[in-house]
Design a protein around this motif. Structure first.
Motif, PDB file in Angstrom:
ATOM      1  N   GLY A 295       3.939   8.345 -15.616  1.00  0.00           N
ATOM      2  CA  GLY A 295       3.779   7.083 -16.308  1.00  0.00           C
ATOM      3  C   GLY A 295       3.105   6.079 -15.388  1.00  0.00           C
ATOM      4  N   GLN A 296       2.797   4.916 -15.913  1.00  0.00           N
ATOM      5  CA  GLN A 296       2.128   3.907 -15.093  1.00  0.00           C
ATOM      6  C   GLN A 296       3.025   3.391 -13.976  1.00  0.00           C
ATOM      7  OE1 GLN A 296       0.783   1.126 -18.073  1.00  0.00           O
ATOM      8  NE2 GLN A 296      -1.234   2.062 -18.059  1.00  0.00           N
ATOM      9  N   SER A 297       4.338   3.549 -14.127  1.00  0.00           N
ATOM     10  CA  SER A 297       5.261   3.126 -13.074  1.00  0.00           C
ATOM     11  C   SER A 297       5.396   4.174 -11.975  1.00  0.00           C
ATOM     12  CB  SER A 297       6.630   2.843 -13.680  1.00  0.00           C
ATOM     13  OG  SER A 297       7.150   4.025 -14.256  1.00  0.00           O
ATOM     14  N   GLY A 298       4.831   5.368 -12.182  1.00  0.00           N
ATOM     15  CA  GLY A 298       4.887   6.423 -11.180  1.00  0.00           C
ATOM     16  C   GLY A 298       5.987   7.439 -11.415  1.00  0.00           C
ATOM     17  N   VAL A 299       6.738   7.309 -12.500  1.00  0.00           N
ATOM     18  CA  VAL A 299       7.822   8.236 -12.813  1.00  0.00           C
ATOM     19  C   VAL A 299       7.239   9.474 -13.498  1.00  0.00           C
ATOM     20  CG1 VAL A 299       9.950   8.517 -14.133  1.00  0.00           C
ATOM     21  CG2 VAL A 299       9.437   6.336 -13.047  1.00  0.00           C
ATOM     22  N   PRO A 300       7.587  10.678 -13.025  1.00  0.00           N
ATOM     23  CA  PRO A 300       7.064  11.893 -13.654  1.00  0.00           C
ATOM     24  C   PRO A 300       7.549  12.037 -15.098  1.00  0.00           C
ATOM     25  CG  PRO A 300       7.947  12.393 -11.492  1.00  0.00           C
ATOM     26  CD  PRO A 300       8.339  10.988 -11.805  1.00  0.00           C
ATOM     27  N   ILE A 301       6.615  12.357 -15.980  1.00  0.00           N
ATOM     28  CA  ILE A 301       6.929  12.556 -17.392  1.00  0.00           C
ATOM     29  C   ILE A 301       6.994  14.041 -17.709  1.00  0.00           C
ATOM     30  CG2 ILE A 301       6.100  12.191 -19.740  1.00  0.00           C
ATOM     31  CD1 ILE A 301       4.847   9.596 -18.764  1.00  0.00           C
ATOM     32  N   SER A 302       6.033  14.807 -17.189  1.00  0.00           N
ATOM     33  CA  SER A 302       6.028  16.245 -17.444  1.00  0.00           C
ATOM     34  C   SER A 302       5.300  16.966 -16.324  1.00  0.00           C
ATOM     35  CB  SER A 302       5.375  16.556 -18.795  1.00  0.00           C
ATOM     36  OG  SER A 302       3.998  16.284 -18.728  1.00  0.00           O
ATOM     37  N   ALA A 303       5.524  18.277 -16.279  1.00  0.00           N
ATOM     38  CA  ALA A 303       4.850  19.122 -15.297  1.00  0.00           C
ATOM     39  C   ALA A 303       4.435  20.408 -15.982  1.00  0.00           C
ATOM     40  CB  ALA A 303       5.762  19.419 -14.114  1.00  0.00           C
TER      41      ALA A 303
ATOM     42  N   ASP B 132      -0.636   9.117  -5.233  1.00  0.00           N
ATOM     43  CA  ASP B 132      -0.739   7.665  -5.209  1.00  0.00           C
ATOM     44  C   ASP B 132      -1.002   7.220  -6.640  1.00  0.00           C
ATOM     45  OD1 ASP B 132      -1.186   5.004  -4.734  1.00  0.00           O
ATOM     46  OD2 ASP B 132      -2.757   5.298  -3.245  1.00  0.00           O
ATOM     47  N   THR B 133      -0.173   6.320  -7.151  1.00  0.00           N
ATOM     48  CA  THR B 133      -0.338   5.883  -8.539  1.00  0.00           C
ATOM     49  C   THR B 133      -1.636   5.117  -8.740  1.00  0.00           C
ATOM     50  OG1 THR B 133       0.954   3.903  -8.069  1.00  0.00           O
ATOM     51  CG2 THR B 133       2.125   5.790  -9.001  1.00  0.00           C
ATOM     52  N   LEU B 134      -2.191   4.556  -7.669  1.00  0.00           N
ATOM     53  CA  LEU B 134      -3.439   3.802  -7.792  1.00  0.00           C
ATOM     54  C   LEU B 134      -4.671   4.703  -7.720  1.00  0.00           C
ATOM     55  CD1 LEU B 134      -2.495   0.730  -5.585  1.00  0.00           C
ATOM     56  CD2 LEU B 134      -2.367   0.954  -8.067  1.00  0.00           C
ATOM     57  N   SER B 135      -4.560   5.846  -7.043  1.00  0.00           N
ATOM     58  CA  SER B 135      -5.676   6.801  -6.985  1.00  0.00           C
ATOM     59  C   SER B 135      -5.113   8.217  -7.127  1.00  0.00           C
ATOM     60  CB  SER B 135      -6.462   6.647  -5.682  1.00  0.00           C
ATOM     61  OG  SER B 135      -5.609   6.834  -4.580  1.00  0.00           O
ATOM     62  N   PRO B 136      -4.809   8.623  -8.367  1.00  0.00           N
ATOM     63  CA  PRO B 136      -4.158   9.917  -8.581  1.00  0.00           C
ATOM     64  C   PRO B 136      -5.052  11.125  -8.296  1.00  0.00           C
ATOM     65  CG  PRO B 136      -4.695   8.899 -10.668  1.00  0.00           C
ATOM     66  CD  PRO B 136      -5.005   7.893  -9.611  1.00  0.00           C
ATOM     67  N   THR B 137      -6.362  10.928  -8.161  1.00  0.00           N
ATOM     68  CA  THR B 137      -7.250  12.064  -7.897  1.00  0.00           C
ATOM     69  C   THR B 137      -7.085  12.591  -6.471  1.00  0.00           C
ATOM     70  OG1 THR B 137      -9.019  10.542  -7.287  1.00  0.00           O
ATOM     71  CG2 THR B 137      -8.964  11.319  -9.576  1.00  0.00           C
TER      72      THR B 137
ATOM     73  N   VAL C 279      -2.313  10.125 -15.083  1.00  0.00           N
ATOM     74  CA  VAL C 279      -1.568   8.893 -15.329  1.00  0.00           C
ATOM     75  C   VAL C 279      -1.761   8.503 -16.787  1.00  0.00           C
ATOM     76  CG1 VAL C 279      -1.258   6.482 -14.662  1.00  0.00           C
ATOM     77  CG2 VAL C 279      -1.939   8.162 -12.947  1.00  0.00           C
ATOM     78  N   THR C 280      -0.661   8.247 -17.468  1.00  0.00           N
ATOM     79  CA  THR C 280      -0.758   7.851 -18.874  1.00  0.00           C
ATOM     80  C   THR C 280      -1.290   6.430 -18.973  1.00  0.00           C
ATOM     81  OG1 THR C 280       1.510   7.036 -18.911  1.00  0.00           O
ATOM     82  CG2 THR C 280       1.159   9.321 -19.560  1.00  0.00           C
TER      83      THR C 280
ATOM     84  N   ALA D 246       0.832  -1.207   0.000  1.00  0.00           N
ATOM     85  CA  ALA D 246       0.000   0.000   0.000  1.00  0.00           C
ATOM     86  C   ALA D 246       0.866   1.256   0.000  1.00  0.00           C
ATOM     87  CB  ALA D 246      -0.935  -0.002   1.208  1.00  0.00           C
ATOM     88  N   ASN D 247       1.981   1.245   0.725  1.00  0.00           N
ATOM     89  CA  ASN D 247       2.865   2.410   0.772  1.00  0.00           C
ATOM     90  C   ASN D 247       3.746   2.510  -0.466  1.00  0.00           C
ATOM     91  OD1 ASN D 247       1.856   3.180   3.243  1.00  0.00           O
ATOM     92  ND2 ASN D 247       3.410   2.069   4.402  1.00  0.00           N
TER      93      ASN D 247
END
Length: 194
Positions: free
Chosen positions: A110-118, A49-54, A141-142, A19-20
């Motif tokens: 990305g789906q792995s949680g790595v930032p792509i852009s800001a 959180d990559t599972l709930s980005p909202t 999340v892409t 979860a963390n």
């Protein structure tokens, strides 16, 4: 100690660490676009959180101190150790930080949680509509795009146009059902009553 207790303890520990593992943080930096650009400075730190980005939150936000001659700013994720941008950057107007505007930080991961852009955009504040004037965070999340259907050859006519197969008639589609019914009625005899 019972083996079931030990096993349930390990399962709870594994679930808590999973979860963390999906919670991440990213620091968004800002740099004024001028003739002599300064080193990018931290603007905000986002927790998501990559599972709930909202449910993204802004942990820290430091209003930028921009030079008077700056009309544009560059926003992105910066790596101070490598002294380079680690994500794509976007350029925004300094008007996004004027009075009457609330900054909204947009982070694409990305789906792995790595930032792509800001990116950043200023949203006009209507004091009668909202009481939340602080900065907001949006995490996108892409998702993988639709893949093409391969190994399906395209049939072309001699003129080079695509051939559309003709629709079969009902008799062509279901001839075997009619043949089965005829065969059952001819061969299937019943008991003769005497």
């Amino acid at each position: 100690m019972k083996p079931a207790t030990i096993l349930s303890g390990f399962a709870a520990l594994a679930l808590a660490s999973f979860a963390n593992a999906s919670e991440r943080t990213a620091t968004i930096y800002i740099q004024a676009v001028t003739a002599k650009p300064a080193t990018p400075a931290p603007l905000a730190e986002l927790q998501f959180d990559t599972l709930s980005p909202t449910e993204a939150q802004i942990l820290t936000y430091e209003a930028p101190d921009l030079p008077d001659e700056a009309k544009l700013v560059r926003v992105g994720v910066y790596d101070p150790a490598a002294k380079q941008w680690s994500s794509s950057t976007s350029v925004a107007s300094v008007d996004n930080f004027d009075k009457g505007y609330s900054p909204t930080l947009i982070l694409t991961i990305g789906q792995s949680g790595v930032p792509i852009s800001a990116a950043i955009r200023g949203v006009r504040i209507d004091a009668g509509q909202t009481r939340d004037f602080g900065p907001q965070a949006v995490v996108l999340v892409t998702t993988p795009g639709k893949q093409p259907d391969l190994n399906k050859p395209v049939v072309l006519s001699p003129e080079g146009k695509q051939v559309v197969p003709e629709e079969k008639s009902m008799l062509q589609k279901y001839w075997w059902v009619i043949a089965l019914i005829v065969m059952m009625s001819v061969l299937g005899g019943g008991d003769e009553k005497k």
